[in-house]
Design a protein around this motif. Structure first.
Motif, PDB file in Angstrom:
ATOM      1  N   GLY A 121       0.815  -1.210   0.000  1.00 35.67           N
ATOM      2  CA  GLY A 121       0.000   0.000   0.000  1.00 35.67           C
ATOM      3  C   GLY A 121       0.847   1.257   0.000  1.00 35.67           C
ATOM      4  N   PRO A 122       0.215   2.414   0.196  1.00 37.07           N
ATOM      5  CA  PRO A 122       0.958   3.683   0.251  1.00 37.07           C
ATOM      6  C   PRO A 122       1.862   3.753   1.466  1.00 37.07           C
ATOM      7  CG  PRO A 122      -1.337   4.011   0.881  1.00 37.07           C
ATOM      8  CD  PRO A 122      -1.241   2.605   0.371  1.00 37.07           C
ATOM      9  N   PHE A 123       2.979   4.456   1.317  1.00 42.46           N
ATOM     10  CA  PHE A 123       3.888   4.636   2.447  1.00 42.46           C
ATOM     11  C   PHE A 123       3.272   5.565   3.493  1.00 42.46           C
ATOM     12  CE2 PHE A 123       8.077   3.748  -0.046  1.00 42.46           C
ATOM     13  CZ  PHE A 123       7.649   2.444  -0.249  1.00 42.46           C
ATOM     14  N   ILE A 124       2.536   6.584   3.037  1.00 44.74           N
ATOM     15  CA  ILE A 124       1.818   7.495   3.929  1.00 44.74           C
ATOM     16  C   ILE A 124       0.353   7.489   3.534  1.00 44.74           C
ATOM     17  CG2 ILE A 124       1.524   9.894   4.688  1.00 44.74           C
ATOM     18  CD1 ILE A 124       4.432  10.413   4.012  1.00 44.74           C
ATOM     19  N   ALA A 125      -0.530   7.411   4.525  1.00 47.50           N
ATOM     20  CA  ALA A 125      -1.972   7.507   4.268  1.00 47.50           C
ATOM     21  C   ALA A 125      -2.610   8.307   5.399  1.00 47.50           C
ATOM     22  CB  ALA A 125      -2.612   6.125   4.176  1.00 47.50           C
ATOM     23  N   ALA A 126      -3.019   9.539   5.085  1.00 46.65           N
ATOM     24  CA  ALA A 126      -3.725  10.388   6.055  1.00 46.65           C
ATOM     25  C   ALA A 126      -5.195  10.433   5.659  1.00 46.65           C
ATOM     26  CB  ALA A 126      -3.136  11.791   6.069  1.00 46.65           C
ATOM     27  N   GLU A 127      -6.072  10.270   6.643  1.00 43.30           N
ATOM     28  CA  GLU A 127      -7.510  10.252   6.381  1.00 43.30           C
ATOM     29  C   GLU A 127      -8.222  11.174   7.359  1.00 43.30           C
ATOM     30  OE1 GLU A 127     -11.023   9.410   4.551  1.00 43.30           O
ATOM     31  OE2 GLU A 127      -9.077   8.581   3.943  1.00 43.30           O
ATOM     32  N   ALA A 128      -8.792  12.268   6.823  1.00 40.55           N
ATOM     33  CA  ALA A 128      -9.551  13.228   7.626  1.00 40.55           C
ATOM     34  C   ALA A 128      -8.771  13.652   8.875  1.00 40.55           C
ATOM     35  CB  ALA A 128     -10.907  12.659   8.005  1.00 40.55           C
ATOM     36  N   LEU A 129      -7.476  13.851   8.727  1.00 39.21           N
ATOM     37  CA  LEU A 129      -6.596  14.160   9.855  1.00 39.21           C
ATOM     38  C   LEU A 129      -6.874  15.562  10.395  1.00 39.21           C
ATOM     39  CD1 LEU A 129      -4.053  13.188  11.495  1.00 39.21           C
ATOM     40  CD2 LEU A 129      -2.701  14.458   9.821  1.00 39.21           C
ATOM     41  N   GLY A 130      -7.012  15.659  11.708  1.00 41.71           N
ATOM     42  CA  GLY A 130      -7.197  16.948  12.357  1.00 41.71           C
ATOM     43  C   GLY A 130      -6.303  17.066  13.576  1.00 41.71           C
ATOM     44  N   THR A 187      -2.312  10.576   0.228  1.00 38.76           N
ATOM     45  CA  THR A 187      -1.422   9.427   0.311  1.00 38.76           C
ATOM     46  C   THR A 187      -0.123   9.756  -0.410  1.00 38.76           C
ATOM     47  OG1 THR A 187      -2.268   8.414  -1.725  1.00 38.76           O
ATOM     48  CG2 THR A 187      -3.335   7.764   0.351  1.00 38.76           C
ATOM     49  N   VAL A 188       0.920   9.029  -0.059  1.00 38.17           N
ATOM     50  CA  VAL A 188       2.196   9.094  -0.767  1.00 38.17           C
ATOM     51  C   VAL A 188       2.605   7.668  -1.080  1.00 38.17           C
ATOM     52  CG1 VAL A 188       4.642   9.716  -0.657  1.00 38.17           C
ATOM     53  CG2 VAL A 188       2.927  11.234   0.362  1.00 38.17           C
ATOM     54  N   GLY A 189       2.787   7.373  -2.368  1.00 36.98           N
ATOM     55  CA  GLY A 189       3.141   6.029  -2.785  1.00 36.98           C
ATOM     56  C   GLY A 189       4.615   5.872  -3.078  1.00 36.98           C
ATOM     57  N   PRO A 190       5.047   4.653  -3.351  1.00 38.63           N
ATOM     58  CA  PRO A 190       6.459   4.396  -3.665  1.00 38.63           C
ATOM     59  C   PRO A 190       6.924   5.198  -4.878  1.00 38.63           C
ATOM     60  CG  PRO A 190       5.277   2.329  -3.279  1.00 38.63           C
ATOM     61  CD  PRO A 190       4.243   3.411  -3.337  1.00 38.63           C
ATOM     62  N   PRO A 202      16.517   4.674   4.038  1.00 38.36           N
ATOM     63  CA  PRO A 202      15.105   4.512   4.414  1.00 38.36           C
ATOM     64  C   PRO A 202      14.208   4.440   3.188  1.00 38.36           C
ATOM     65  CG  PRO A 202      15.772   6.799   4.671  1.00 38.36           C
ATOM     66  CD  PRO A 202      17.025   6.030   4.357  1.00 38.36           C
ATOM     67  N   ASP A 203      13.067   3.786   3.341  1.00 32.37           N
ATOM     68  CA  ASP A 203      12.086   3.742   2.259  1.00 32.37           C
ATOM     69  C   ASP A 203      11.367   5.080   2.127  1.00 32.37           C
ATOM     70  OD1 ASP A 203      12.403   0.997   1.513  1.00 32.37           O
ATOM     71  OD2 ASP A 203      11.393   0.447   3.369  1.00 32.37           O
TER      72      ASP A 203
END
Length: 290
Positions: free
Chosen positions: A7-16, A31-34, A154-155
């Motif tokens: 999956g994505p390296f970063i996944a933010a969802e409705a972050l507050g 999201t941030v993918g490879p 790092p990845d």
């Protein structure tokens, strides 16, 4: 990277994130993918550093979620924590260490000690391993912080204004280094910087923030081909073209989704071809984040 994770390296969802009554982040989703180099753009106070703090687990979200490699950012396993690298705005502490000692010492905190940094990274930094950290200039300390963040391959590399204290040649070399880094095995970079001319050369995507929210998220390839300044009334734009900002001096509109069909449709509406200009990232940023 995480074994078997695709999956994505970063996944933010409705972050507050709130600090008392002050809202620092509101409904941030991305999201941030490879293989991506994502530029995080916004004026001071836009929420970039708060977002990075949540990513690194330094801050806990007030709402929503943020995950790295599929795991909650604040609860990463040691193995996954070791697959990230971070460069802060300024490096502090460790003054009595010698450069070589510090590189070796901090390497011991990883689940699998990374060994010596790659020679090309040390060549770029150009630091004397026997020099004490406290004797380094601001630019030298920043190069050391970059070595410490990248030495273990790092990845995911997270950078918060990493080049503000570097001279133009060092900045240029570092941007080339980032491109080389991402070309290896699909690694990713999230970089916050106010030096947009640098980001425009290397970023594959740009995320614009204002007042704690994402206001535009676009691949740089799309920005180059379909973002334009157009001298036309807003209500005359074709339906598939969105307005991102308005130049307060000239009244020109910064639009997304521009193509040949847009030009033909607007010319038919206005009775003449409109004045159209290609924007640079810095100008677009300044108007979008006023």
């Amino acid at each position: 990277m995480s074994e078997g994770y695709a999956g994505p390296f970063i996944a933010a969802e409705a972050l507050g994130k709130q600090f008392g009554t002050r809202i620092a982040l509101a409904d941030v989703t991305f999201t941030v993918g490879p293989g991506e180099i994502v530029g995080l753009l916004g004026p001071n106070g836009a929420g970039k550093t708060t977002l990075i703090g949540c990513l690194l687990g330094f801050l806990l979200p007030s709402a929503g979620s943020i995950r790295l490699f599929g795991e909650t950012a604040a609860e990463l396993s040691p193995a996954l924590r070791g697959r990230t690298g971070f460069v802060p705005q300024t490096m502090s502490g460790f003054g009595w260490f010698r450069v070589g000692e510090l590189i070796t010492y901090l390497g011991k905190f990883y689940a699998q000690e990374p060994g010596a940094p790659p020679p090309w990274l040390l060549d770029w930094a150009g630091l004397d391993p026997k020099a004490r950290v406290k004797s380094l200039s601001g630019g030298q300390k920043q190069r050391l912080a970059i070595v410490l963040a990248m030495r273990h391959a790092p990845d995911l590399l997270i950078l918060d204004e990493p080049v503000a204290s570097l001279d133009p040649q060092a900045r240029r070399d570092f941007m080339a280094l980032l491109t080389r880094f991402c070309a290896q095995e699909g690694r990713s970079v999230l970089i916050s910087s106010h030096i947009l001319s640098d980001l425009e050369k290397i970023a594959t995507r740009a995320i614009f923030m204002r007042h704690g929210s994402i206001i535009h998220d676009t691949p740089m390839a799309r920005f180059r081909t379909s973002a334009r300044w157009v001298a036309a009334p807003r209500d005359a734009l074709p339906q598939h073209v969105s307005c991102l900002a308005e130049d307060r001096d000239t009244g020109a509109l910064l639009v997304d989704g521009w193509d040949e069909a847009s030009a033909a449709a607007l010319a038919a509406t206005l009775g003449a071809a409109p004045d159209v200009r290609i924007p640079d990232l810095e100008t677009a940023f300044l108007e979008m984040t006023r």
